[in-house]
Design an enzyme around this catalytic site. Structure first.
Site, short mmCIF file in Angstrom:
data_model
loop_
_atom_site.label_atom_id
_atom_site.label_comp_id
_atom_site.label_asym_id
_atom_site.label_seq_id
_atom_site.Cartn_x
_atom_site.Cartn_y
_atom_site.Cartn_z
N GLU A 211 96.61 10.09 44.90
CA GLU A 211 97.31 10.11 46.13
C GLU A 211 96.50 10.78 47.20
O GLU A 211 97.02 10.76 48.29
CB GLU A 211 98.73 10.61 46.01
CG GLU A 211 98.90 12.01 45.85
CD GLU A 211 98.86 12.59 44.64
OE1 GLU A 211 99.07 13.89 44.32
OE2 GLU A 211 98.39 11.94 43.45
N ASP B 43 101.42 10.42 42.84
CA ASP B 43 102.23 11.62 42.94
C ASP B 43 103.25 11.30 41.65
O ASP B 43 104.00 10.37 42.01
CB ASP B 43 102.76 11.91 44.16
CG ASP B 43 103.51 13.41 44.14
OD1 ASP B 43 103.12 14.17 43.29
OD2 ASP B 43 103.89 13.52 45.19
N TYR C 24 104.24 20.83 39.31
CA TYR C 24 104.65 19.82 40.30
C TYR C 24 106.02 20.32 40.93
O TYR C 24 107.12 20.83 40.49
CB TYR C 24 105.10 18.39 39.70
CG TYR C 24 105.57 17.50 40.47
CD1 TYR C 24 104.75 16.84 41.44
CD2 TYR C 24 106.86 16.94 40.61
CE1 TYR C 24 105.08 15.73 42.17
CE2 TYR C 24 107.26 16.04 41.54
CZ TYR C 24 106.18 15.31 42.37
OH TYR C 24 106.66 14.37 43.06
#
Length: 719
Positions: free
Chosen positions: A7, A103, A306
């Protein structure tokens, strides 16, 4: 050949390093039978109204509702996007397999799927799903690649969200603007999450505006250096208070009850994104958007896991790794040592597979936090200390309640004493996380029932307080719980499915309300502007402004993600809602909104929907007091080429902080002229400067007046 699509360029570089794809090509890395390329944000978007029918270019009530037969996507109008997409498209056409390294969340899935769809991908697609960007996490992820079809429900939910936002945003904004702001230059912007969020702020504002402060008097007395308060209702006038005071002076103080109970204060939960944004706003006054940027940077620097998550739990299989992470957190060795001296407790408040879906709570990776700025260090510190505190013993406290009497008037005093600090030791040199309304530690001496003695009574004069305005912290919590005021962690977890917006989008919603001048900030508090209040008053349809009803839509989107609800059913419900809404508003009583006009300021979404001047009213902002212009700080700007790293000042030029890979720079002197910071900023932000005199343009004799422009290759040319 396998093509990996990340990404961001920085993530692509990390993945390429692990895979051994060391050769740098134009727009990708290559090697070891892999080609690693990247997107940078959204490359595709849903088609705009005029892409379906020419007549939808114009804002006319008779054309509403706009409901395409099928929703199409298109490439964003951007030269950099088009160039990089061409690279991706060519690689996909020649490969044997694609690995989606986007992502690992709903938005990331949507970005990648739309790119693959637009590039007409026909080869098998695998999915890399990881929770951190450390080398080991990437290696493990490639050992456990999933089939792309396993994430079809995630894509369906993301697609349903995008279509829902299009249907409601495009139709309702035009509908309300043409119906209630016709003849003005005002755009009434309506959004699926934006409008109920604004409605909560407006409702609170009305409560504050309608509040009438009342004076009150309370009877208090001090006995044995402890202050007691009368338990009778607050007195409404000074005469009664003075009579009460006189009465108290005639009688001694008598203890009627003394009770001390030991209890525990549970450990703070690990952070989800909203919890982190709330804490950073309370402690450092960071906006939700700022915190999201800082945590995203920490994630990309491999320091934390994350971030765009809405759970405060870890999966059971993480338990064996905890000691290793704590061991690696060397800057916090003094705090981790007591934990590492014995087995790490496996707590139900930390580990629960049922509370974890695609990602777990935000925790440190154990990588040493070097080379980070002050803001990022503060956010990292919040995460690190919360992680450590979660495994400390509970805080043991003693709650004391003392009752007494003066004549017939009853009094009460309460106090809390910390017996064993437990997890609060982690915050010993810090302001400990404190719940709203929580009392400071207050030591109360031991009293004997029946004891009596002299006391010092007094009258306390006070005023009732209005409801507190929202801060970003309290607004984020209200969005998370669809407007319900909830302090209990367990109850908050249960309400998350009905929260409005997603953790990753709430910051942007708040920023949108600021940009549109619907809300404003005074110190840390948020207030609705007159424009925002007028807009909510204009909307009679409860569905559009109810956080609870919007929360039900969010719940359905989460059900789609879990495969428990059909995307087509959700889409049809939205279509029915838009049709009914259009019918209802078209025939409602006409009421033009009042707005103070000022210069229009367009945001990116409005630019996408730009209309011919005669067809679309411009969005107009209410006038605000002029603030002094902020000085240009180039180091706070992102590189316009890679859009990932900040600009950095060198000896001869401003360049991308990742110059070796990106290559972008703006020399201090161009074509014989020294550029001002503003001119450099214009190049970075607008892609061009104003006219500059005295330029020595190659190929032209003498000095020339011209604009400097960044071309599609990010090279500075004269125009």
């Amino acid at each position: 050949m396998k093509v990996c699509i990340a990404e961001k360029p920085s993530v692509a570089k990390d993945i390429a390093e692990v895979l051994g794809a060391k050769q740098r090509r134009d727009g990708y890395y290559e090697g070891n039978d892999y080609q690693v390329t990247w997107t940078f944000g959204h490359f595709c978007t849903l088609k705009e109204p005029h892409d379906y029918y020419d007549q939808w270019k114009f804002w006319r009530l008779e054309d509403l509702p706009m409901i395409p037969n099928t929703f199409g996507i298109k490439l964003i109008e951007n030269d950099g996007v088009k160039k990089q997409f061409k690279v991706i498209e060519n690689l996909i056409q020649q490969c044997d397999e694609v690995i989606n390294c986007g992502d690992a969340g709903q938005e990331g899935e949507l970005i990648q799927r739309w790119v693959l769809q637009k590039a007409r991908c026909q080869v098998p697609v695998k999915r890399l799903w990881i929770s951190s960007l450390t080398e080991q996490a990437i290696k493990d992820g490639f050992q456990k690649l999933k089939d792309s079809a396993q994430y079809n429900n995630l894509y369906a939910a993301a697609s349903g969200r995008a279509i829902g936002d299009w249907l409601l945003g495009m139709n309702a904004t035009r509908l309300f603007t043409r119906k209630f702001a016709a003849g003005t230059k005002t755009v009434l912007s309506i959004g699926r999450v934006q409008t109920p969020t604004l409605a909560m702020i407006v409702q609170r504002q009305k409560e504050i505006n309608a509040f009438v402060s009342e004076e009150y008097w309370e009877l208090k007395t001090i006995y044995r250096e402890t202050e007691f308060t009368a338990t009778i209702d607050r007195l409404k006038n000074i005469e009664k208070a003075e009579k009460g005071l006189a009465y108290l002076k005639e009688h001694p103080f008598v203890i009627t009850s003394f009770e001390r109970k030991e209890g525990k204060e549970g450990n703070p939960r690990l952070f989800d994104l909203t919890g982190l944004q709330v804490e950073a706003n309370k402690k450092y006054a960071y906006t939700a958007d700022e915190t999201l940027k800082y945590i995203q940077n920490l994630y990309e620097k491999k320091l934390v896991t994350y971030p765009r998550v809405d759970t405060t739990y870890l999966p059971d299989d993480m338990y064996p790794k905890i000691a290793g992470i704590l061991q690696d957190m060397t800057p916090y060795a003094a705090l981790t040592a007591p934990l590492l001296a014995k087995p790490i407790p496996k707590l139900k408040t930390v580990f629960d597979d049922n509370k974890v879906t695609d990602h777990h709570a935000i925790i440190p990776t154990g990588v040493y936090p070097s080379g980070i700025g002050t803001e990022e260090k503060r956010v990292y510190d919040l995460i690190a200390k919360r992680f450590i505190a979660a495994f400390y013993p509970e805080c043991k406290i003693s709650n004391t309640t003392v009752l007494g009497k003066v004549g017939q008037v009853e009094f009460k005093a309460t106090g809390k004493q910390i017996l064993e600090p437990g997890w609060k030791e982690v915050y010993a040199n810090d302001a400990a996380p404190k719940k709203e309304g929580e009392e400071e530690e207050k030591l109360i001496p031991v009293f004997e029932v029946g004891e009596s003695g002299p006391h010092t009574p007094r009258v306390h004069h006070g005023k009732t307080s209005p409801p507190k305005p929202f801060t970003e912290a309290s607004l984020l919590r209200a969005m998370e719980t669809a407007g319900k005021q909830v302090e209990d962690e367990e109850m908050r977890e249960l309400l998350k499915d009905n929260g409005i917006g997603r953790p990753s989008t709430r910051a942007n919603i708040i920023e949108t309300l600021f940009r549109r001048k619907y809300i404003e900030k005074r110190k840390k508090n948020l207030f609705a502007t007159q424009t925002g209040m007028d807009l909510i008053d204009t909307i009679q349809t409860e569905l559009l402004k109810s956080a609870e009803l919007t929360g039900q839509w969010e719940r359905k989107l989460r059900m789609i993600e879990k495969g428990e609800y059909a995307m087509e059913t959700f889409k049809q419900e939205l279509i029915d809602m838009v049709v009914n809404l259009t019918r209802e508003v078209k025939y409602s009583v006409h009421k033009v909104i009042s707005v103070v006009e000022a210069a229009p300021v367009k945001d990116e979404k409005e630019k996408k929907e730009a209309k011919p001047k005669e067809a679309r009213p411009k969005e107009v902002k209410p006038k605000e007091p002029k603030e002094p212009k902020k000085p240009v700080v180039l180091e706070e700007m992102n590189c316009p080429k890679c859009k990932t790293h900040a600009l950095k000042k060198g000896n001869t030029a401003y360049g991308c902080a990742n110059f070796r890979e990106c290559g972008f720079k703006v020399p201090f002197e161009v074509m014989g002229k020294k550029l001002s910071d503003k001119q450099v900023a214009d190049l970075v932000i607008k892609g061009k400067t104003g006219k500059i005199k005295g330029l020595q343009v190659p190929g032209k004799e003498g000095e020339t007046e011209a604009k400097l422009v960044l071309n599609s290759e990010f090279v500075i040319v004269a125009e």
